[in-house]
Design an enzyme around this catalytic site. Structure first.
Site, PDB file in Angstrom:
ATOM      1  CB  SER A 117      -0.855   0.072   1.263  1.00 15.23           C
ATOM      2  OG  SER A 117      -1.729  -0.988   1.333  1.00 15.23           O
ATOM      3  CG  HIS A 138      -2.705  -1.004  -3.824  1.00 13.04           C
ATOM      4  ND1 HIS A 138      -3.247   0.242  -3.601  1.00 13.04           N
ATOM      5  CD2 HIS A 138      -2.646  -1.599  -2.607  1.00 13.04           C
ATOM      6  CE1 HIS A 138      -3.486   0.390  -2.308  1.00 13.04           C
ATOM      7  NE2 HIS A 138      -3.140  -0.715  -1.686  1.00 13.04           N
ATOM      8  CD  GLU A 150      -4.254   2.730  -6.410  1.00 14.87           C
ATOM      9  OE1 GLU A 150      -4.756   3.840  -6.319  1.00 14.87           O
ATOM     10  OE2 GLU A 150      -3.411   2.304  -5.574  1.00 14.87           O
ATOM     11  CG  ASN A 188      -3.960   4.133   0.366  1.00 17.44           C
ATOM     12  OD1 ASN A 188      -5.126   4.208   0.752  1.00 17.44           O
ATOM     13  ND2 ASN A 188      -3.290   2.999   0.358  1.00 17.44           N
TER      14      ASN A 188
END
Ligand SMILES: NC(=O)c1ccc[n+]([C@@H]2O[C@H](COP(=O)([O-])OP(=O)(O)OC[C@H]3O[C@@H](n4cnc5c(N)ncnc54)[C@H](O)[C@@H]3O)[C@@H](O)[C@H]2O)c1
Length: 401
Positions: A117, A138, A150, A188
């Protein structure tokens, strides 16, 4: 992909293994801890059983999916693996160790993907003699359910591997997006404003936890408010993502992790999982746990007008002026981060919007929202918010156009 390996049988590894097996892959599910692999297989079986009960899966399909997952506690016997997805703990040394083993145990043509992450794909790949093999894939939690993946290219990643991973994610029913190997990738990073701006508003006494959550749900049509979402994700997990993104980006003021959250984490109030975070979860009920030291605030007429224009265009025309202020601060922070990320080439505008709607359930992509609001109004609101904290809301170049 016929045969894959998933390394790490925790929350993410178990979900990814289940997903791949559902789409017909033979899956080696590997963890250092034999008990944990066993538990992961049990949790997958339970989830599949629930799907059978709900009529979403036949018993034959359930047995076939479960039968395709081979548990193991060693990274060996992977001679026929085409793709290995690493989902071990978020620690660079541990990941390096795992990738070195994968490089030795899989065919040289196999793609080696990390589900990290917050670590750099380039840095993870640096441990290998052939870093071109390493890419980022991801997934989001829960992996069998969340649609976004991702796909991240590190500096050395083979573009053919990137394209292949993109296709694999699509073949597994997911929506892939491409992102540059930058801190937090898309979701994120762009989501930071949702949390950090809400924390600042609470700290400044503009609104309570409940009020801020309600504004974002009622007027912004977000499925959850920022405090509810932090409680669900886990305050520790959320705080560590904020800290990691901020540190890796050389500590910009706008992304500074908040002391309120840090204190709750150090007090062990981690959200739903501990029964208390910004809310208390008791006897099936939910109550705000954080009191607000309410402060009155005054805006210059110019700022008030800019907030009004932004809110109207963004869909919050029904909100009162305090609600519009809360709404504008949070949404403008998200939109601006999306604009800055776009300007830095993190992803295309379409992929940024897809990532935020599919990866974190935003009601609209932030850049599409900015188009609807009008870049002039976005720029106006950001400029006006500079009155609150000079420099923090400097508009992305995209909105200067
Ligand atoms: N949990 C999330 O919401 C989420 C979402 C997206 C990505 N991620 C990322 O996915 C990865 C895993 O996260 P998680 O939440 O599933 O963690 P977790 O703690 O649930 O699971 C990690 C697993 O890795 C195993 N492990 C540790 N060292 C190992 C080794 N050397 N070889 C094999 N297995 C080993 C552990 O025994 C554990 O079972 C992390 O990189 C995390 O950043 C997590």
């Amino acid at each position: 992909m016929k045969t894959i390996a998933v390394i790490g049988a925790g929350t993410m590894g178990a979900g990814i293994a289940q997903l791949a097996a559902k789409y017909g892959c033979e899956v080696h599910l590997i963890d250092v801890n034999a008990d944990l692999v066993k538990r992961a297989v049990e949790s997958i079986t339970k989830r599949l059983d629930r799907s059978v009960e709900k009529g979403k899966l036949s018993t034959d399909e359930r047995d076939a999916i479960a039968g395709r997952i081979s548990p193991s506690d060693t990274i060996t016997g992977l001679g026929n693996v085409e793709l290995a997805i690493e989902a071990v703990v978020e620690n660079l040394d541990v990941k390096h160790k795992v990738f070195k083993q994968l490089e030795a145990e899989t065919p040289a043509t196999a793609i080696l993907a990390t589900n990290t992450s917050s670590l750099s794909v380039t840095k993870i790949a640096a441990a290998l003699s052939d870093p071109a093999r390493v890419i980022g894939m991801h997934f989001f939690n829960p992996a069998p359910v969340m649609p976004l993946v991702e796909i991240i290219a590190g500096e050395a990643s083979d573009t053919a591997h990137i394209d292949a991973a993109y296709d694999v994610a699509g073949a597994w029913g997911k929506t892939p997006v491409r992102a540059k190997d930058t801190p937090g990738f898309i979701v994120n990073r762009v989501a930071r404003g949702f949390y950090l701006e809400a924390l600042r508003l609470l700290d400044e006494g503009v609104g309570s936890v409940y009020e801020i959550d309600s504004v974002m749900k009622t007027h912004g049509k977000f499925r959850m408010g920022p405090f509810e979402l932090m409680d669900l994700v886990g305050l520790d997990v959320n705080f560590s993502v904020s800290t990691s993104v901020w540190q890796q980006m050389d500590k910009p003021e706008r992304l500074t992790p908040h002391a309120i959250q840090e204190k709750l984490v150090s007090d062990g109030h981690l959200g739903r999982k501990t029964g208390r975070g910004f809310y208390v979860y008791e006897d099936g009920g939910v109550m705000p746990a954080h009191t607000v030291d309410r402060q009155s605030f005054e805006l210059s007429p110019l700022t008030a007008n800019a907030i009004l224009a932004f809110s109207y265009k963004a869909g919050a025309s029904e909100a009162n002026s305090t609600e519009q202020y809360i709404f504008t601060r949070i949404l403008a922070a998200i939109i601006n981060e999306a604009g800055i990320a776009y300007g830095q080439g993190v992803a295309s505008s379409d992929d940024i919007d897809i990532a935020m709607t599919k990866g974190t359930n935003y009601p609209k992509g932030p850049l599409e929202w900015a188009d609807e609001i009008g870049h002039r109004n976005v720029r106006g609101a950001l400029k006006a918010l500079g009155e609150v904290a000079p420099g923090r809301y400097d508009a992305a170049a995209l909105f200067e156009e």
